[in-house]
Design a protein around this motif. Structure first.
Motif, mmCIF file in Angstrom:
data_model
loop_
_atom_site.group_PDB
_atom_site.id
_atom_site.type_symbol
_atom_site.label_atom_id
_atom_site.label_comp_id
_atom_site.label_asym_id
_atom_site.label_seq_id
_atom_site.Cartn_x
_atom_site.Cartn_y
_atom_site.Cartn_z
ATOM 1 N N ARG A 239 1.292 6.130 -1.837
ATOM 2 C CA ARG A 239 0.721 6.946 -0.692
ATOM 3 C C ARG A 239 1.912 8.219 -0.405
ATOM 4 O O ARG A 239 3.025 8.042 -0.666
ATOM 5 C CB ARG A 239 0.582 6.171 0.793
ATOM 6 C CG ARG A 239 -0.112 4.965 0.847
ATOM 7 C CD ARG A 239 -1.450 5.530 0.963
ATOM 8 N NE ARG A 239 -2.423 4.026 0.921
ATOM 9 C CZ ARG A 239 -3.586 4.207 1.050
ATOM 10 N NH1 ARG A 239 -4.496 5.561 1.091
ATOM 11 N NH2 ARG A 239 -4.276 3.207 0.910
ATOM 12 N N LEU B 37 5.357 5.055 6.518
ATOM 13 C CA LEU B 37 5.173 3.799 6.369
ATOM 14 C C LEU B 37 6.425 2.968 6.278
ATOM 15 O O LEU B 37 6.526 1.538 6.831
ATOM 16 C CB LEU B 37 4.256 3.551 4.918
ATOM 17 C CG LEU B 37 3.160 3.627 5.107
ATOM 18 C CD1 LEU B 37 2.363 3.809 3.653
ATOM 19 C CD2 LEU B 37 2.281 3.035 6.116
ATOM 20 N N ALA C 158 0.797 -1.548 0.000
ATOM 21 C CA ALA C 158 -0.069 -0.158 0.102
ATOM 22 C C ALA C 158 0.703 1.319 -0.198
ATOM 23 O O ALA C 158 0.295 2.452 -0.625
ATOM 24 C CB ALA C 158 -0.794 0.026 1.220
ATOM 25 N N GLY C 159 2.158 1.020 0.353
ATOM 26 C CA GLY C 159 2.955 2.179 0.527
ATOM 27 C C GLY C 159 3.635 2.991 -0.761
ATOM 28 O O GLY C 159 4.022 3.985 -0.711
ATOM 29 N N GLU D 291 2.685 9.576 2.163
ATOM 30 C CA GLU D 291 3.254 9.406 3.470
ATOM 31 C C GLU D 291 4.251 8.108 3.762
ATOM 32 O O GLU D 291 4.174 7.242 4.429
ATOM 33 C CB GLU D 291 2.365 9.196 4.818
ATOM 34 C CG GLU D 291 1.212 8.061 4.556
ATOM 35 C CD GLU D 291 -0.018 8.440 4.026
ATOM 36 O OE1 GLU D 291 -0.762 7.274 3.658
ATOM 37 O OE2 GLU D 291 -0.304 9.325 3.445
ATOM 38 N N GLN D 292 4.938 7.997 2.344
ATOM 39 C CA GLN D 292 5.842 6.785 2.439
ATOM 40 C C GLN D 292 6.857 7.076 3.674
ATOM 41 O O GLN D 292 7.465 5.757 3.981
ATOM 42 C CB GLN D 292 6.685 7.016 1.134
ATOM 43 C CG GLN D 292 5.875 6.391 0.082
ATOM 44 C CD GLN D 292 6.371 5.934 -1.160
ATOM 45 O OE1 GLN D 292 7.816 6.182 -1.331
ATOM 46 N NE2 GLN D 292 5.989 5.536 -2.414
#
Length: 140
Positions: A34, A40, A30-31, A36-37
């Motif tokens: 995103r 994560l 999922a990262g 907000e890597q």
């Protein structure tokens, strides 16, 4: 120590290891897309070092201890499958640790989270096979 308690700790640690690799697979897969890597990536590294590594160690130690206390002979297929997957765990832990660290250092990377997710998913499947073989005692 009672063998029941040893088996309980082994199963608890194996369940925790399964859950931590499920989280790592989710973080990695999922990262990629995103914003907000960095978070994560950090969560992946923290999960690996503070959840997966201790769980793997406890699972291996208490599983081996239970086997020796119960006096089970060698060559039992379901134990051999579980032992092989547990031994493969050190390779999986080293791989996800390196990938999570690399991803944390370069959070804008696109291939690190994908490979982390795939490695975690692969080991998650192996843990599932071991879980099935050890609970069903198949093949005996």
């Amino acid at each position: 120590m009672r063998p029941d308690f040893q088996l309980f700790v082994h199963v608890l640690a194996a369940t925790t290891l399964f859950g931590s690799f499920g989280a790592l697979a989710t973080f990695g897969l999922a990262g990629r897309a995103r914003p907000e890597q960095a978070r994560l990536a950090t969560a992946s590294l923290v999960t690996t070092f503070f959840v997966a590594v201790p769980a793997w160690g406890l699972m291996l130690v208490f599983g081996t201890w239970t086997k020796s206390k119960e006096g089970l002979p060698g060559g039992i297929s379901w134990i051999d499958i579980g032992s092989a997957v547990a031994s493969l765990g050190i390779v999986a832990l080293l791989a996800v640790s390196a990938l999570a660290y690399w991803w944390m250092r370069r959070p804008a990377g696109s291939w690190q989270p994908l490979v982390l997710g795939l490695v975690a998913t692969g080991y998650l499947l192996a843990l599932g096979v071991a879980w099935w073989a050890m609970t069903a005692k198949i093949p005996s």
